[in-house]
Design a protein around this motif. Structure first.
Motif, PDB file in Angstrom:
ATOM      1  N   ILE A  63      -8.023   9.632  10.856  1.00 63.24           N
ATOM      2  CA  ILE A  63      -7.063  10.702  11.153  1.00 63.24           C
ATOM      3  C   ILE A  63      -5.892  10.134  11.943  1.00 63.24           C
ATOM      4  O   ILE A  63      -4.722  10.375  11.630  1.00 63.24           O
ATOM      5  N   GLY A  64      -6.211   9.368  12.992  1.00 60.84           N
ATOM      6  CA  GLY A  64      -5.159   8.776  13.819  1.00 60.84           C
ATOM      7  C   GLY A  64      -4.270   7.840  13.032  1.00 60.84           C
ATOM      8  O   GLY A  64      -3.038   7.847  13.191  1.00 60.84           O
ATOM      9  N   LEU A  65      -4.872   7.021  12.160  1.00 64.53           N
ATOM     10  CA  LEU A  65      -4.075   6.100  11.345  1.00 64.53           C
ATOM     11  C   LEU A  65      -3.181   6.846  10.368  1.00 64.53           C
ATOM     12  O   LEU A  65      -2.032   6.454  10.134  1.00 64.53           O
ATOM     13  N   GLU A  79       2.453   8.106   9.265  1.00 62.22           N
ATOM     14  CA  GLU A  79       3.523   9.064   8.985  1.00 62.22           C
ATOM     15  C   GLU A  79       4.579   9.058  10.084  1.00 62.22           C
ATOM     16  O   GLU A  79       5.777   8.983   9.815  1.00 62.22           O
ATOM     17  N   THR A  80       4.135   9.146  11.352  1.00 62.25           N
ATOM     18  CA  THR A  80       5.112   9.234  12.438  1.00 62.25           C
ATOM     19  C   THR A  80       5.806   7.906  12.700  1.00 62.25           C
ATOM     20  O   THR A  80       6.985   7.875  13.047  1.00 62.25           O
ATOM     21  N   SER A  81       5.077   6.812  12.518  1.00 59.26           N
ATOM     22  CA  SER A  81       5.663   5.505  12.834  1.00 59.26           C
ATOM     23  C   SER A  81       6.756   5.103  11.856  1.00 59.26           C
ATOM     24  O   SER A  81       7.645   4.322  12.209  1.00 59.26           O
ATOM     25  N   ILE A  82       6.720   5.640  10.636  1.00 55.91           N
ATOM     26  CA  ILE A  82       7.782   5.286   9.701  1.00 55.91           C
ATOM     27  C   ILE A  82       9.117   5.858  10.182  1.00 55.91           C
ATOM     28  O   ILE A  82      10.167   5.221  10.040  1.00 55.91           O
ATOM     29  N   THR A 100      -7.695   9.359   2.744  1.00 53.92           N
ATOM     30  CA  THR A 100      -6.448   9.998   3.147  1.00 53.92           C
ATOM     31  C   THR A 100      -5.526   9.025   3.871  1.00 53.92           C
ATOM     32  O   THR A 100      -4.322   8.964   3.604  1.00 53.92           O
ATOM     33  N   PHE A 101      -6.085   8.250   4.802  1.00 51.57           N
ATOM     34  CA  PHE A 101      -5.225   7.345   5.563  1.00 51.57           C
ATOM     35  C   PHE A 101      -4.693   6.206   4.685  1.00 51.57           C
ATOM     36  O   PHE A 101      -3.573   5.730   4.885  1.00 51.57           O
ATOM     37  N   VAL A 102      -5.471   5.771   3.687  1.00 50.10           N
ATOM     38  CA  VAL A 102      -4.983   4.752   2.760  1.00 50.10           C
ATOM     39  C   VAL A 102      -3.803   5.300   1.951  1.00 50.10           C
ATOM     40  O   VAL A 102      -2.784   4.622   1.758  1.00 50.10           O
ATOM     41  N   MET A 103      -3.935   6.535   1.482  1.00 51.46           N
ATOM     42  CA  MET A 103      -2.841   7.171   0.743  1.00 51.46           C
ATOM     43  C   MET A 103      -1.590   7.297   1.603  1.00 51.46           C
ATOM     44  O   MET A 103      -0.475   7.074   1.135  1.00 51.46           O
ATOM     45  N   ALA A 104      -1.782   7.659   2.873  1.00 50.69           N
ATOM     46  CA  ALA A 104      -0.643   7.792   3.782  1.00 50.69           C
ATOM     47  C   ALA A 104       0.046   6.445   3.983  1.00 50.69           C
ATOM     48  O   ALA A 104       1.277   6.347   3.947  1.00 50.69           O
ATOM     49  N   MET A 105      -0.744   5.400   4.171  1.00 52.35           N
ATOM     50  CA  MET A 105      -0.176   4.068   4.381  1.00 52.35           C
ATOM     51  C   MET A 105       0.639   3.626   3.170  1.00 52.35           C
ATOM     52  O   MET A 105       1.769   3.138   3.308  1.00 52.35           O
ATOM     53  N   VAL A 106       0.094   3.812   1.975  1.00 50.37           N
ATOM     54  CA  VAL A 106       0.799   3.403   0.758  1.00 50.37           C
ATOM     55  C   VAL A 106       2.079   4.213   0.572  1.00 50.37           C
ATOM     56  O   VAL A 106       3.149   3.659   0.281  1.00 50.37           O
ATOM     57  N   LEU A 130      12.627   7.825   3.298  1.00 52.59           N
ATOM     58  CA  LEU A 130      11.672   8.714   3.947  1.00 52.59           C
ATOM     59  C   LEU A 130      11.309   9.888   3.045  1.00 52.59           C
ATOM     60  O   LEU A 130      10.136  10.271   2.942  1.00 52.59           O
ATOM     61  N   ILE A 131      12.304  10.445   2.390  1.00 55.85           N
ATOM     62  CA  ILE A 131      12.073  11.590   1.502  1.00 55.85           C
ATOM     63  C   ILE A 131      11.146  11.204   0.353  1.00 55.85           C
ATOM     64  O   ILE A 131      10.192  11.932   0.022  1.00 55.85           O
ATOM     65  N   VAL A 132      11.394  10.046  -0.252  1.00 54.58           N
ATOM     66  CA  VAL A 132      10.558   9.580  -1.361  1.00 54.58           C
ATOM     67  C   VAL A 132       9.124   9.321  -0.880  1.00 54.58           C
ATOM     68  O   VAL A 132       8.150   9.673  -1.555  1.00 54.58           O
ATOM     69  N   GLY A 133       8.960   8.717   0.298  1.00 53.65           N
ATOM     70  CA  GLY A 133       7.634   8.446   0.838  1.00 53.65           C
ATOM     71  C   GLY A 133       6.847   9.720   1.098  1.00 53.65           C
ATOM     72  O   GLY A 133       5.659   9.812   0.773  1.00 53.65           O
ATOM     73  N   LEU A 134       7.503  10.734   1.687  1.00 50.76           N
ATOM     74  CA  LEU A 134       6.841  12.012   1.938  1.00 50.76           C
ATOM     75  C   LEU A 134       6.434  12.689   0.634  1.00 50.76           C
ATOM     76  O   LEU A 134       5.351  13.280   0.537  1.00 50.76           O
ATOM     77  N   ALA A 135       7.306  12.615  -0.369  1.00 45.99           N
ATOM     78  CA  ALA A 135       6.991  13.221  -1.670  1.00 45.99           C
ATOM     79  C   ALA A 135       5.781  12.542  -2.313  1.00 45.99           C
ATOM     80  O   ALA A 135       4.899  13.204  -2.876  1.00 45.99           O
ATOM     81  N   ALA A 136       5.725  11.219  -2.222  1.00 43.29           N
ATOM     82  CA  ALA A 136       4.581  10.481  -2.770  1.00 43.29           C
ATOM     83  C   ALA A 136       3.289  10.883  -2.063  1.00 43.29           C
ATOM     84  O   ALA A 136       2.232  11.054  -2.698  1.00 43.29           O
TER      85      ALA A 136
END
Length: 452
Positions: free
Chosen positions: A248-250, A255-258, A390-396, A424-430
């Motif tokens: 969860i933290g990762l 998300e926030t660190s990007i 979930t965290f792997v998907m977020a990282m990618v 950032l927009i493209v990453g959030l959409a993915a």
């Protein structure tokens, strides 16, 4: 929480939980909002310094405190399974983990803060403000991490209104302390942006002390005897907390660190660009409190339903939350586009900064729809305790797709700083697409298990 039998009852119960969480999140974020806004009124250098400091602080806090959010699904499922005896033990172990994590951050920060800032191409004044702002914030780090655990316990019981009242009690304190310490009123030192750090640290102590008092004295929290039984640290329980919490933290960190990474990459631009970017990002983050609050609410209601093995109800709650987020985030996106110039003027009266901030806010409109999907879906997945994939998907999505694209656009096209925002927009959409597919898979898996 109680069992619901139709969509109307689910909507009513969801809103009872969601609305106080939303008000609480607005209140908590308002501390950072006040820091940025009031520092900007002091000077552009202070706004830029607080922007850099926040960009280092926010991903660290949200990522590590995100680990402690595991207390919410742990307690929610214990309550759903009517296993209340384990609740106080879980909360106390969460507090031990919170103190350990905060201490770890303080120690590491003492060694790496100056080297990190020195590697950035900052003006000397901005460098000093950012450093001292972070040092000031550090005095409130331990209570803030502890409050994350206490609030997770309160919310997991469905008593989100209590968290709201605690936050609303401390919000005026933060505003007044900001006013006194930033601008040096009534004999207090005139500290500029650094004063905002001290004001927030003091507020974190207030909010934690109030939460402890409420849990100790008021029902239904006092029924669990959280602070009336002494427990030794249990590394077995810590393992459960970290097994659920680290992913969860990762996820939150990626998300926030990007966003923070983009701010740090923008240090190559002028102070005006940094200040404008941070002002726009600060307001966008304020709007993000809506889908984030829905996400936290879904973790609670889905966790309860999964704990009680009512998987069909969990599915209905999941998509109810996503639908609400899409509707309201769309409305906020439209309002943001219409009033972007007026919003920019909240932060500064310097026309160059106002004009550039309004341009950044145009891109922020597109954040709203992606956040309206990916944040609630993540919350539902946490309710299922499905956190590793979930965290792997977020990282990618954020670091392999979004950030590299932003760097390419910023450095090889005429978009310059705006290229980062497109990335950032493209990453959030993915992230929204991949996480939604994961939720469909988990729900189908649980449904099939129920039929078997």
């Amino acid at each position: 929480m109680k069992q619901t039998w139709n969509k109307k009852e689910k909507l009513q119960q969801f809103l009872v939980i969601f609305i106080p969480i939303f008000i609480t999140q607005i209140g908590m974020y308002s501390m950072n909002f006040f820091d940025t806004m009031m520092s900007g009124q002091f000077s552009p250098n202070d706004l830029a310094g607080v922007a850099i400091g926040s960009s280092l602080w926010v991903p660290i806090f949200t990522g590590l405190s995100g680990i402690l959010l595991s207390i919410t699904p742990i307690v929610a499922q214990l309550i759903g399974a009517n296993n209340k005896k384990e609740v106080p033990f879980s909360v106390i172990q969460g507090l031990y983990a919170a103190i350990t994590l905060a201490s770890f951050v303080l120690i590491i920060g003492g060694f790496v803060l100056e080297p990190i800032l020195s590697r950035m191409n900052l003006e000397p004044t901005v460098h000093m403000i950012a450093k001292n702002y972070l040092i000031a914030l550090s005095f409130g780090m331990i209570p803030l991490f502890m409050y994350t655990v206490l609030r997770s316990f309160i919310d997991a019981l469905g008593m989100t209104r209590t968290s709201m009242m605690i936050t609303l009690l401390t919000l005026p304190i933060n505003f007044v302390l900001n006013y006194l310490l930033i601008f040096g009123k009534f004999g207090f030192p005139r500290l500029g942006g650094v004063g905002a750090g001290y004001a927030s640290a003091m507020t974190y102590w207030f909010i934690t002390i109030i939460a402890i008092f409420v849990i100790y004295r008021n029902r239904p929290f006092s029924n669990f005897h959280v602070f009336r039984t002494f427990y030794l640290p249990s590394f077995k329980k810590w393992k459960e907390i970290f097994t659920i919490g680290v992913p969860i933290g990762l996820s939150i960190f990626f998300e926030t660190s990007i966003f923070s990474a983009v701010t740090l990459l923008m240090s190559e631009y002028s102070t005006t660009v940094i200040a404008s970017h941070q002002a726009a990002l600060n307001f966008s983050s304020l709007l993000y409190m809506l889908p984030l609050s829905i996400s936290m609410s879904l973790t609670i209601v889905v966790g309860h339903e999964v704990g009680a093995k009512r998987f069909n109800d969990a599915i209905e709650y999941s998509w109810l939350g996503v639908s609400i987020a899409i509707v309201f985030s769309s409305i906020l996106g439209i309002l943001l586009f219409i009033f972007r110039e007026s919003i920019a003027m909240i932060y500064t009266d310097q026309q160059e900064v106002v004009h550039l901030t309004a341009q950044f806010l145009m891109f922020a409109v597109f954040f709203q729809l992606s956040d309206a999907i990916q944040a609630p879906v993540q919350g539902a997945l946490r309710g299922y305790k499905d956190v590793n994939v979930t965290f792997v998907m977020a990282m990618v999505s954020y670091w392999i797709i979004g950030l590299p694209l932003g760097i390419i656009l910023a450095r090889t096209t005429s978009m310059a700083a705006f290229g980062y925002w497109i990335g950032l927009i493209v990453g959030l959409a993915a992230g929204a697409v991949t996480l939604s597919l994961r939720l469909f898979y988990i729900q189908r898996k649980k449904y099939q298990a129920l039929k078997a």
